[in-house]
Design an enzyme around this catalytic site. Structure first.
Site, short mmCIF file in Angstrom:
data_model
loop_
_atom_site.label_atom_id
_atom_site.label_comp_id
_atom_site.label_asym_id
_atom_site.label_seq_id
_atom_site.Cartn_x
_atom_site.Cartn_y
_atom_site.Cartn_z
N ARG A 15 0.80 -1.23 0.00
CA ARG A 15 0.00 0.00 0.00
C ARG A 15 0.83 1.28 0.00
O ARG A 15 0.31 2.37 -0.12
CB ARG A 15 -0.97 -0.02 1.19
CG ARG A 15 -2.16 -0.92 0.93
CD ARG A 15 -3.13 -0.88 2.08
NE ARG A 15 -2.65 -1.61 3.23
CZ ARG A 15 -3.15 -1.49 4.46
NH1 ARG A 15 -4.12 -0.63 4.69
NH2 ARG A 15 -2.67 -2.22 5.45
N THR A 78 2.50 -14.06 10.46
CA THR A 78 3.33 -13.56 11.56
C THR A 78 3.92 -14.70 12.40
O THR A 78 5.04 -14.59 12.90
CB THR A 78 2.51 -12.62 12.47
OG1 THR A 78 1.25 -13.25 12.78
CG2 THR A 78 2.22 -11.30 11.79
N GLU A 158 -8.77 -12.53 14.80
CA GLU A 158 -8.53 -11.57 13.72
C GLU A 158 -9.85 -10.96 13.27
O GLU A 158 -10.89 -11.63 13.28
CB GLU A 158 -7.84 -12.27 12.55
CG GLU A 158 -6.41 -12.68 12.84
CD GLU A 158 -5.57 -11.53 13.37
OE1 GLU A 158 -5.30 -10.60 12.60
OE2 GLU A 158 -5.21 -11.55 14.56
N ASN A 173 -5.42 -5.89 19.81
CA ASN A 173 -4.06 -6.44 19.84
C ASN A 173 -3.12 -5.63 18.96
O ASN A 173 -3.19 -5.70 17.74
CB ASN A 173 -4.11 -7.89 19.31
CG ASN A 173 -2.71 -8.47 19.12
OD1 ASN A 173 -1.80 -8.12 19.86
ND2 ASN A 173 -2.56 -9.33 18.12
N ASN A 387 38.46 30.14 -7.66
CA ASN A 387 39.25 29.09 -7.03
C ASN A 387 39.44 27.87 -7.92
O ASN A 387 40.22 26.99 -7.62
CB ASN A 387 38.61 28.66 -5.71
CG ASN A 387 37.20 28.13 -5.90
OD1 ASN A 387 36.43 28.68 -6.69
ND2 ASN A 387 36.85 27.09 -5.19
C1 UD1 Z 1 -1.42 -8.55 12.97
C2 UD1 Z 1 -2.08 -9.39 14.06
C3 UD1 Z 1 -3.31 -8.65 14.58
C4 UD1 Z 1 -2.88 -7.28 15.11
C5 UD1 Z 1 -2.16 -6.50 14.02
C6 UD1 Z 1 -1.62 -5.22 14.58
C7 UD1 Z 1 -1.63 -11.67 13.40
C8 UD1 Z 1 -2.19 -12.90 12.79
N1 UD1 Z 1 -2.47 -10.64 13.49
O1 UD1 Z 1 -2.32 -8.44 11.92
O2 UD1 Z 1 -3.95 -9.37 15.61
O3 UD1 Z 1 -4.02 -6.56 15.55
O4 UD1 Z 1 -1.05 -7.27 13.52
O5 UD1 Z 1 -1.00 -4.49 13.57
O6 UD1 Z 1 -0.49 -11.65 13.83
N2 UD1 Z 1 5.05 -9.87 8.59
C9 UD1 Z 1 6.13 -10.63 8.21
N3 UD1 Z 1 5.92 -11.81 7.61
C10 UD1 Z 1 4.68 -12.30 7.36
C11 UD1 Z 1 3.58 -11.52 7.76
C12 UD1 Z 1 3.79 -10.31 8.37
O7 UD1 Z 1 7.27 -10.23 8.41
O8 UD1 Z 1 4.58 -13.39 6.81
C13 UD1 Z 1 5.27 -8.57 9.23
C14 UD1 Z 1 4.79 -7.42 8.39
O9 UD1 Z 1 5.84 -6.90 7.60
C15 UD1 Z 1 4.31 -6.41 9.42
C16 UD1 Z 1 3.90 -7.26 10.62
O10 UD1 Z 1 4.51 -8.51 10.42
O11 UD1 Z 1 5.34 -5.56 9.84
C17 UD1 Z 1 2.42 -7.40 10.77
O12 UD1 Z 1 1.91 -8.01 9.63
P1 UD1 Z 1 0.46 -7.68 9.06
O13 UD1 Z 1 0.19 -8.51 7.89
O14 UD1 Z 1 0.28 -6.22 8.94
O15 UD1 Z 1 -0.45 -8.19 10.27
P2 UD1 Z 1 -1.99 -7.91 10.43
O16 UD1 Z 1 -2.72 -8.75 9.48
O17 UD1 Z 1 -2.20 -6.45 10.38
#
Ligand code: UD1
Ligand code: CA
Length: 451
Positions: A15, A78, A158, A173, A387
C-alpha cells in the site's frame, strides 16, 4: 532475565505504492525500521533479530551489525515469520520480545513496562505470554482480545474471523508480545494454517490458554501502536514524532515559535534560550548553542553553531559558526565553511571550504571558496574567489586587516599580505605584498603620482 527481540519486517508494504521496501521509507531522517530497532536496542542482551524478506539487501546494508538477520522466503504469516528466528535464538534467552518494523511510534518505555510485567510474573503465574493491548473506539483492522467472564484472556481473533459480537470488542491487539522463550520455540511448530493460508502468531494465545499457561497483558498508549501502511500513515507518524521532539526542546528551554512549520530531527541538540523562528529544518548531526536566533526559513544540516549565532533565511551544510557569528538573509554555507567569532555574512553570500577569521565582514554578494581569510578583513560587495581553473581547486590566502574593494576577483592561487588593499573592480592575478594597494585588470600596485 535474558532478553532477545524479533522484529518482523518481511512484508511487501504494497500500500505504500513504492519501488522501495516499506521499512526503508524515511521518517524524520531515519528509515522506518531504524525506529523499530532503536526502540528495542537498550532492552536486549544481543542485537535484535530482524525478519527480512522483500528488499532485504537494502535493509541489511542500512543496519549492518546492529541486527542479526533471518530471511522469510515466503510470507506465510506472523507466526511463520517469528519461527524463522528459532535457529538463531533458541537457547539464547529467557524472554523473546516481538515487535514490528513498521510501528515507529512505540516507545522503549512501553516495552520496558511489558518486560518488567513479564519478569515479575515469572515467579508467580509463570505466563507463556505477556502482551500489550490498547482500548480504542476505532478498532479497524486490529485483532480483538477475547476474555472470559473472570476477565482472563482466552484468545485473539482476527477481524476477518470475528463474530458480529466479537467485532464490538474494543480491547485490541497491537501485535507486541513478550514470550517465554522455551515455550515459544516448542509451540510455534504446532501452529496450523488459518483459512487465509497463514500461520497466525496470535493463535499462540489460545494454545497457551488450552495448556493452562497464563497470558497476561500490559496496556499501551493508543498513540504508540499505529503501524505505517500508507504514505498517509507515514505523514501522521512523522507529525507525532515531530511533536515529541519539539516538546522535548521546548521543555529544555528552546523557544519554537511555530511548531507546525518547524522540522527538527532527533539527532539535533539545541542550547537554552535559542529561538527557532517559523519554517526551519534542523537536520542530521547538528548542534546549536545557547541564545541563537535561527530563521525564519533556515535549513541547517550536519553543522555546529556556537552560542549567540544568528541565521536568517539561509542554508548551512556541514559547516561551523563560532560564537556571535551571523549569516543572512540568504546566505549559503557549504561543506567545510567555518565562520570565526563575530563574523558577519550578509545578503547573498556563499562560503565553501574556507575559514573566515574573527571579525571578518562580508556584507553582500560574494563567493569565497578554498580560502583562508585573516581577522577583521573587509570583503567588499561582489568579491569572488576564482578558485577553480577547470582542473584544480586553488587556494586564496588573505592576511589580517586586508580591505578588499567591491567587485574584486581573486584569481587563485593568490596571497594578499596584511593590510593590503584592492581597488574596486580589481582582478588580482598575482600575490600582493603587505600594506600595498593594487587596482586594475590585472591588478598592479598603485604608483605614487608625480608632484
Ligand atoms: C497482525 C495481528 C493482529 C494485530 C495486528 C496489529 C496476526 C495474525 N495478526 O495483523 O492481531 O491486531 O497485527 O498491527 O499476527 N510480517 C512478516 N511476515 C509475514 C507476515 C507479516 O514479516 O509473513 C510482518 C509485516 O511486515 C508487518 C507485521 O509482520 O510488519 C504485521 O503483519 P500484518 O500482515 O500487517 O499483520 P496484520 O494482518 O495487520
Ligand atoms: Ca498491519
Amino acid at each position: 532475565m535474558k532478553t532477545t527481540a524479533v522484529i518482523l519486517a518481511a512484508g511487501f508494504g504494497t500500500r505504500m505504492k513504492s519501488a522501495q521496501p516499506k521499512v526503508m521509507h524515511p521518517l524524520l531522517g531515519r528509515p522506518l525500521v531504524d525506529w523499530a530497532v532503536r526502540a528495542v536496542q537498550s532492552l536486549v542482551d544481543a542485537p535484535p533479530v530482524l525478519v527480512v524478506g522483500h528488499g532485504r539487501e537494502q535493509v541489511q546494508q542500512l543496519l549492518g551489525d546492529r541486527c542479526q538477520y533471518v530471511v522469510q522466503e515466503e510470507l506465510l504469516g506472523t507466526g511463520h515469520a517469528v519461527w524463522q528466528a528459532e535457529q538463531t535464538l533458541r537457547g539464547a534467552a529467557d524472554a523473546v520480545l516481538v515487535t514490528y518494523g513498521d510501528m515507529p511510534l512505540l516507545r522503549t518505555a512501553t516495552l520496558e513496562q511489558l518486560l518488567a510485567h513479564f519478569a515479575r510474573a515469572r515467579t508467580t503465574t509463570n505466563p507463556a505470554i505477556a502482551m500489550l493491548t490498547v482500548t480504542r473506539d476505532d478498532p479497524q483492522g486490529f485483532g480483538r482480545i477475547v476474555r472470559d467472564d473472570a476477565g482472563a484472556i482466552v484468545a485473539i481473533v482476527e477481524e476477518a474471523d470475528c463474530t458480529p459480537q466479537q467485532k464490538l470488542i474494543r480491547e485490541l491487539n497491537p501485535g507486541v508480545y513478550c514470550f517465554d522463550a522455551a515455550w515459544l520455540w516448542d509451540n510455534l511448530p504446532r501452529l496450523t494454517l488459518s483459512a487465509k493460508g497463514e500461520y497466525y502468531l496470535t493463535d499462540l494465545v489460545g494454545m497457551a490458554v488450552a495448556q493452562g499457561r497464563a497470558v497476561i497483558t500490559s496496556p499501551a498508549p493508543t498513540a504508540e501502536v499505529d503501524g505505517v501502511n500508507t504514505r498517509i500513515h507515514l505523514a501522521q507518524a512523522s507529525a507525532v514524532l515531530q511533536r515529541r521532539i519539539l516538546e522535548q526542546h521546548m521543555l529544555a528551554g528552546v523557544t519554537i515559535v511555530d511548531p507546525a512549520t518547524t522540522y527538527i530531527e532527533d539527532t539535533v541538540t539545541i542550547g537554552m534560550d535559542t529561538v527557532v523562528l517559523p519554517g526551519c529544518m534542523l537536520q542530521g548531526d547538528t548542534a546549536l548553542g545557547a541564545r541563537c536566533q535561527i530563521g525564519p526559513y533556515t535549513q541547517i544540516v550536519d553543522s555546529v553553531l556556537a552560542d549567540d549565532c544568528r541565521a536568517t533565511y539561509s542554508v548551512i551544510e556541514a559547516a561551523r559558526m563560532d560564537a556571535h557569528a551571523e549569516i543572512g538573509p540568504f546566505g549559503h554555507l557549504r561543506k567545510g565553511a567555518h565562520l570565526g567569532e563575530g563574523v558577519h555574512m550578509g545578503n547573498f553570500g556563499e562560503v565553501k571550504d574556507s575559514y573566515l577569521a574573527p571579525g571578518v565582514k562580508m556584507g553582500h554578494f560574494s563567493y569565497i571558496g578554498n580560502a583562508q581569510i585573516g581577522a577583521n578583513v573587509n570583503i567588499g560587495a561582489g568579491t569572488i574567489t576564482c578558485n577553480y581553473d577547470g582542473k584544480n581547486k586553488n587556494k586564496t590566502v588573505v592576511g589580517d586587516d586586508v580591505f578588499i574593494g567591491s567587485d574584486t576577483l581573486l584569481v587563485a592561487p593568490v596571497t594578499l599580505g596584511e593590510r593590503a588593499r584592492t581597488g574596486a573592480g580589481s582582478v588580482v592575478t598575482r600575490d600582493v605584498p603587505a600594506e600595498t594597494l593594487v587596482y586594475g585588470t590585472p591588478a598592479r600596485p598603485a604608483v605614487p603620482r608625480e608632484q
